[in-house]
Design an enzyme around this catalytic site. Structure first.
Site, short mmCIF file in Angstrom:
data_model
loop_
_atom_site.label_atom_id
_atom_site.label_comp_id
_atom_site.label_asym_id
_atom_site.label_seq_id
_atom_site.Cartn_x
_atom_site.Cartn_y
_atom_site.Cartn_z
N CYS A 47 84.67 113.99 15.00
CA CYS A 47 86.00 114.25 15.55
C CYS A 47 85.91 115.29 16.65
O CYS A 47 86.84 115.45 17.43
CB CYS A 47 86.93 114.75 14.45
N LYS A 103 89.75 111.88 -3.00
CA LYS A 103 89.64 110.44 -2.69
C LYS A 103 88.70 110.32 -1.50
O LYS A 103 89.08 110.52 -0.35
CB LYS A 103 91.03 109.88 -2.35
N SER A 152 92.20 109.12 10.62
CA SER A 152 92.83 108.61 11.85
C SER A 152 94.31 109.01 11.92
O SER A 152 94.92 109.37 10.90
CB SER A 152 92.72 107.10 11.86
N GLU A 190 86.31 104.97 1.21
CA GLU A 190 85.77 103.81 0.48
C GLU A 190 84.48 103.32 1.14
O GLU A 190 83.72 102.57 0.54
CB GLU A 190 86.82 102.68 0.42
N LYS A 191 84.23 103.78 2.39
CA LYS A 191 83.04 103.30 3.10
C LYS A 191 81.77 104.04 2.69
O LYS A 191 80.67 103.51 2.82
CB LYS A 191 83.25 103.43 4.61
P1 NAD Z 1 90.88 106.38 8.36
O1 NAD Z 1 92.19 106.97 8.70
O2 NAD Z 1 90.69 104.93 8.56
O3 NAD Z 1 90.55 106.67 6.81
C1 NAD Z 1 90.70 107.96 6.26
C2 NAD Z 1 91.19 107.86 4.83
O4 NAD Z 1 92.51 107.35 4.80
C3 NAD Z 1 90.34 106.94 3.97
O5 NAD Z 1 90.12 107.56 2.73
C4 NAD Z 1 91.17 105.68 3.85
O6 NAD Z 1 90.99 105.02 2.61
C5 NAD Z 1 92.58 106.16 4.00
N1 NAD Z 1 93.46 105.26 4.74
C6 NAD Z 1 93.16 104.59 5.89
N2 NAD Z 1 94.23 103.90 6.32
C7 NAD Z 1 95.24 104.14 5.44
C8 NAD Z 1 96.60 103.70 5.35
N3 NAD Z 1 97.15 102.91 6.25
N4 NAD Z 1 97.33 104.14 4.30
C9 NAD Z 1 96.80 104.95 3.38
N5 NAD Z 1 95.51 105.39 3.41
C10 NAD Z 1 94.73 104.99 4.42
O7 NAD Z 1 89.79 107.23 9.15
P2 NAD Z 1 88.21 106.96 9.27
O8 NAD Z 1 88.00 105.75 10.13
O9 NAD Z 1 87.59 107.00 7.93
O10 NAD Z 1 87.73 108.27 10.05
C11 NAD Z 1 87.69 108.37 11.44
C12 NAD Z 1 88.87 109.16 11.97
O11 NAD Z 1 88.91 110.44 11.38
C13 NAD Z 1 88.78 109.40 13.48
O12 NAD Z 1 90.04 109.22 14.04
C14 NAD Z 1 88.37 110.86 13.57
O13 NAD Z 1 88.74 111.51 14.76
C15 NAD Z 1 89.08 111.43 12.40
N6 NAD Z 1 88.50 112.69 11.98
C16 NAD Z 1 89.19 113.82 12.27
C17 NAD Z 1 88.67 115.06 11.93
C18 NAD Z 1 89.40 116.32 12.26
O14 NAD Z 1 89.07 117.34 11.69
N7 NAD Z 1 90.38 116.28 13.16
C19 NAD Z 1 87.43 115.12 11.26
C20 NAD Z 1 86.76 113.94 10.97
C21 NAD Z 1 87.31 112.72 11.33
#
Ligand code: NAD
Length: 431
Positions: free
Chosen positions: A213, A105, A158, A108-109
């Site tokens: 990240c 999955k 996140s 979506e962005k």
């Molecule tokens: P996000 O959590 O908004 O989205 C990630 C995924 O989760 C997406 O596919 C989204 O559709 C889904 N999602 C979002 N909210 C949800 C919810 N409430 N319920 C179910 N699914 C949901 O994250 P983002 O903004 O795309 O990415 C940025 C974040 O990712 C930052 O916090 C960054 O630090 C983190 N990140 C961490 C690592 C790591 O290895 N630790 C690597 C890359 C990014």
């Protein structure tokens, strides 16, 4: 995997353009995104030895015991927006090489790179149905968490989403590995090499518009920070903010208007809580892209632990500067932060570096290395609030995550007749 590796190299430009167009990072950075993922594909090519089981011969007379690593079945991966190629490649190459099928999955962005990668996997000969891509947001993620057939979920994103997925899916008995948010610190000792350290801070703080990240978002200067900060501002001012497709761009926009608003709000909250704004990138206008979600490099100094801009992950091109009187104090600041993805020290003292390596509470530690992400034969080892689960991504832990152990005990000996039935607990001990 060998073929997939070759095809990804062939289509590198196509992947990079897709990433830059959808996500905004510079073309060079988009290539880095693909190359970092490619390293995991290369790792998967030689992964068979990590799947070996264990064998103990003759544990009792005529009896051997051995273990086999078997696939779990259907595994799934839920991805963030910031590395549209690298993060899907952290997941499905390892999962399918271990014998699983995979449901991916993408964010979506920016789902384009995942689609290209899936097409390349098919072209490389992955049988139909082994890799599946589904699109959507919360509902589809919840359906993956609840589906009885899905045995394991890899998540990157996140903390809000990560902890929700971790608890919902593990309540259904699934394995989950969840890599989440971060606040990565760099400690700068007075004896650090000036030029190399400043360049490292600028690159790791503002590269990819701070949307990594492992971006280095906080610097703790041990001693007087003034000279360091002045130089940082000078170097940050030379960076070119532009659309990622423009050849001179050092950093592109952040992902959305909401992301820009959030970054700007956190900068403002820092100012209102007493931090000094040494460089303000909020009002930047990029000619030709006036509606773009650009934020220029921003530096806040005099930041303290109670400030919202420090406690929250900003995920934008904002570098926070703090001060400590000793290495001990600097390490304590880092350790009190809830996140534990990465931390780095800049020093020419082996003694300071060794103390840092021992005392720091972070999953990935850099010594004069600002973004210490290991090659995939080591795992990506975030800790504290940056990770939930037991087994990290790729490396040995990644193989363990996508496999389960079966232990076999076999007996091959001539059994004497007439020995009767014994209902006593079989043990290897003699009474
Ligand atoms: P996000 O959590 O908004 O989205 C990630 C995924 O989760 C997406 O596919 C989204 O559709 C889904 N999602 C979002 N909210 C949800 C919810 N409430 N319920 C179910 N699914 C949901 O994250 P983002 O903004 O795309 O990415 C940025 C974040 O990712 C930052 O916090 C960054 O630090 C983190 N990140 C961490 C690592 C790591 O290895 N630790 C690597 C890359 C990014």
């Amino acid at each position: 995997m060998l073929k997939l590796q070759e095809l990804i190299r062939r289509d590198m430009d196509k992947l990079a353009i897709s990433i830059t167009t959808e996500q905004g990072k510079t073309l060079k950075d988009a290539q880095g995104d693909v190359f970092r993922g490619l390293e995991v594909v290369e790792h998967a090519c030689g992964m068979a030895s990590l799947q070996l089981g264990e064998f103990a011969s003759n544990v009792s007379h005529g009896i051997d015991t051995y273990s086999i690593r078997e696939p779990l079945g259907v595994c799934a991966g839920i991805c963030p927006f910031n590395f549209p190629a690298m993060i899907p490649l952290w997941m499905f190459p390892v999962a399918v090489t271990c014998g699983n099928t995979f449901v991916l999955k993408p964010s979506e962005k920016d789902p384009g790179a995942s689609m290209i990668l899936a097409e390349l996997a098919m072209e490389a000969g992955l049988p139909s149905g082994v890799l599946n891509v589904v699109h959507g947001t919360h509902d589809i993620v919840n359906a993956i968490c609840d589906d009885e057939d899905v045995k394991a979920i890899s998540f990157v994103g996140s903390n809000t989403a990560g902890m929700h997925i971790y608890s919902r899916a593990s309540a259904k008995g699934k394995r989950v590995q969840s890599n989440m948010g971060a606040k990565n610190h760099g400690i700068v000792m007075p004896d650090a090499s000036t030029d190399a350290t400043l360049n490292a801070l600028v690159a790791a703080g503002f590269g990819a518009a701070g949307q990594r990240c492992m971006a280095l978002s906080t610097v703790v200067f041990v001693g007087d920070p003034k000279e360091w900060e002045n130089e940082l501002v000078k170097r940050a001012k030379t960076l070119k903010v532009n659309a990622g497709t423009e050849p001179d761009a050092d950093l592109g926009p952040v992902i959305s208007k909401q992301a820009k608003d959030r970054v700007c709000r956190l900068i403002q909250s820092g100012v209102e809580s007493g931090a000094r704004l040494l460089l303000d990138g909020r009002d930047i206008v990029v000619p030709g892209y006036e509606q773009g979600n650009f934020v220029g490099p921003t530096i806040l100094s005099g930041v303290t632990e109670d400030m919202e801009c420090y406690k929250e992950e900003i995920f934008g091109p904002v570098l926070l500067c703090m001060q400590a009187d000793s290495l001990e104090e600097a390490i304590n600041i880092v350790n009190r932060n809830k996140y534990g993805n990465g931390a780095a020290i800049f020093t020419s003292s082996g003694v300071a570096a060794r103390k840092f390596q021992t005392d720091i509470e972070a999953g990935q530690v850099g010594i004069n290395v600002p973004i210490p992400v290991p090659l995939p034969f080591f795992s990506f080892t975030g800790s504290k609030a940056s990770f939930a689960g037991d087994l990290n991504f790729y490396g040995k832990a990644g193989v363990n995550f996508y496999t389960q152990i079966k232990t076999v005990t076999q007996q091959w000996k001539d059994l004497p007749g007439g020995s009767g039935v014994s209902l006593a607990m079989p043990t290897s001990q003699k009474c």
